[in-house]
Design a protein around this motif. Structure first.
Motif, PDB file in Angstrom:
ATOM      1  N   CYS A   1       7.327  -4.178  -0.514  1.00  0.00           N
ATOM      2  CA  CYS A   1       6.601  -5.313   0.050  1.00  0.00           C
ATOM      3  C   CYS A   1       5.125  -5.254  -0.348  1.00  0.00           C
ATOM      4  N   GLU A   2       4.470  -4.123  -0.118  1.00  0.00           N
ATOM      5  CA  GLU A   2       3.041  -4.020  -0.428  1.00  0.00           C
ATOM      6  C   GLU A   2       2.793  -4.010  -1.936  1.00  0.00           C
TER       7      GLU A   2
ATOM      8  N   GLU B   1      13.285  -8.998  -1.831  1.00  0.00           N
ATOM      9  CA  GLU B   1      12.065  -9.764  -2.133  1.00  0.00           C
ATOM     10  C   GLU B   1      12.412 -10.984  -2.994  1.00  0.00           C
TER      11      GLU B   1
ATOM     12  N   ASP C   1       7.044 -16.255   6.255  1.00  0.00           N
ATOM     13  CA  ASP C   1       6.349 -15.003   5.979  1.00  0.00           C
ATOM     14  C   ASP C   1       5.615 -14.490   7.215  1.00  0.00           C
TER      15      ASP C   1
ATOM     16  N   GLU D   1      -4.083  -9.577   6.244  1.00  0.00           N
ATOM     17  CA  GLU D   1      -3.103 -10.405   5.530  1.00  0.00           C
ATOM     18  C   GLU D   1      -2.711 -11.650   6.337  1.00  0.00           C
TER      19      GLU D   1
HETATM   20  C1  LIG Z   1       8.311 -11.189   1.987  1.00  0.00           C
HETATM   21  C2  LIG Z   1       6.994 -10.528   1.763  1.00  0.00           C
HETATM   22  N1  LIG Z   1       6.916  -9.421   0.982  1.00  0.00           N
HETATM   23  C3  LIG Z   1       5.690  -8.813   0.821  1.00  0.00           C
HETATM   24  C4  LIG Z   1       4.558  -9.266   1.417  1.00  0.00           C
HETATM   25  C5  LIG Z   1       3.216  -8.590   1.199  1.00  0.00           C
HETATM   26  N2  LIG Z   1       2.874  -7.800   2.333  1.00  0.00           N
HETATM   27  C6  LIG Z   1       4.674 -10.408   2.186  1.00  0.00           C
HETATM   28  N3  LIG Z   1       3.606 -10.974   2.788  1.00  0.00           N
HETATM   29  N4  LIG Z   1       5.891 -11.052   2.351  1.00  0.00           N
END
Ligand SMILES: Cc1ncc(CN)c(N)n1
Length: 228
Positions: A137-138, A209, A46, A84
């Motif tokens: 993603c968010e 995702e 990540d 984050e």
């Molecule tokens: C794969 C992934 N998707 C979403 C997020 C959230 N920003 C993340 N940290 N990583």
């Protein structure tokens, strides 16, 4: 009042996002039973995913239509790099993994596929392509974080409590809401054909995702290893 584009998107992605809550990796985060080796794989993958993801916000700033939009992209970029990713650095420190080691992680096949898909679309399209690429993603992490926060014990004696807190926090909610507002703004005055194309990007990233959850659950890298 006409329907917001994000409401239309929600109808499309809801079944995919509900399936995340059934995924063993996500369930393990919520109830604290996730194997720590799997979590370390998520932390590393990540981290390098988020480095590439940050580039999208920089691209969005450069393609922005006005200063307000540019400022929103700058805030989103700061949110990833300094808010984050601090979560990742803190968990990694608990495992004795340095920030440098995180940064040097070799991206897995799925990490590469997912970030390449978003970067390709964002580089060759207008700002609406960038916004559609970053949205799932968010927003989906906010969906997961706020769902898990309601699980009994998720915010108590759970090793993954900080994870759940981060992705259900007011700060993260604001970032996800900014992405949704951007999506609705760039969708204004777009043709149905164009909206359908943006919808497809959000569906594809939502599927990617899911593949990312599978990849970290299976601690996957690349299918056939070669000598380097
Ligand atoms: C794969 C992934 N998707 C979403 C997020 C959230 N920003 C993340 N940290 N990583």
């Amino acid at each position: 009042m006409s329907q917001l584009f994000t409401d239309r998107l929600w109808n499309k992605v809801e079944p995919i996002w509900n399936s995340y809550l059934e995924h063993p990796f996500v369930k393990g985060l919520g109830d604290g039973t996730l194997e720590q080796e799997k979590f370390k794989h998520w932390l590393k993958q990540d981290y390098v995913y988020l480095i590439e993801y940050s580039r999208l916000f920089a691209l969005g700033a450069s393609k922005s239509e006005d200063l307000e939009m540019m400022t929103t992209f700058a805030k989103l970029l700061h949110g990833v790099l300094d808010v984050e990713m601090e979560l990742h650095r803190n968990y990694a420190a608990d495992f004795g993994i340095s920030a440098e080691e995180l940064e040097q992680t070799e991206p897995s096949a799925i990490t590469t596929a997912y970030t390449s898909y978003m970067l390709n679309l964002s580089q060759r399209g207008g700002v609406e392509n960038v916004v559609a690429s970053v949205l799932a993603c968010e927003w989906s992490y906010l969906f997961i974080g706020s769902s898990l926060a309601k699980w009994p014990g998720a915010l108590e004696d759970n090793f993954y409590r900080s994870w759940v807190e981060m992705y259900s926090s007011a700060e993260f909610t604001e970032l996800a809401e900014s992405s949704k507002q951007l999506m609705n703004k760039v969708a204004e005055r777009k043709s149905e054909q164009e909206l359908a194309r943006l919808e497809e990007i959000v569906v594809r990233t939502s599927q990617l995702e899911y593949m990312f959850w599978d990849m970290v659950e299976g601690k996957e890298g690349w299918p056939v290893q070669v000598e380097t």
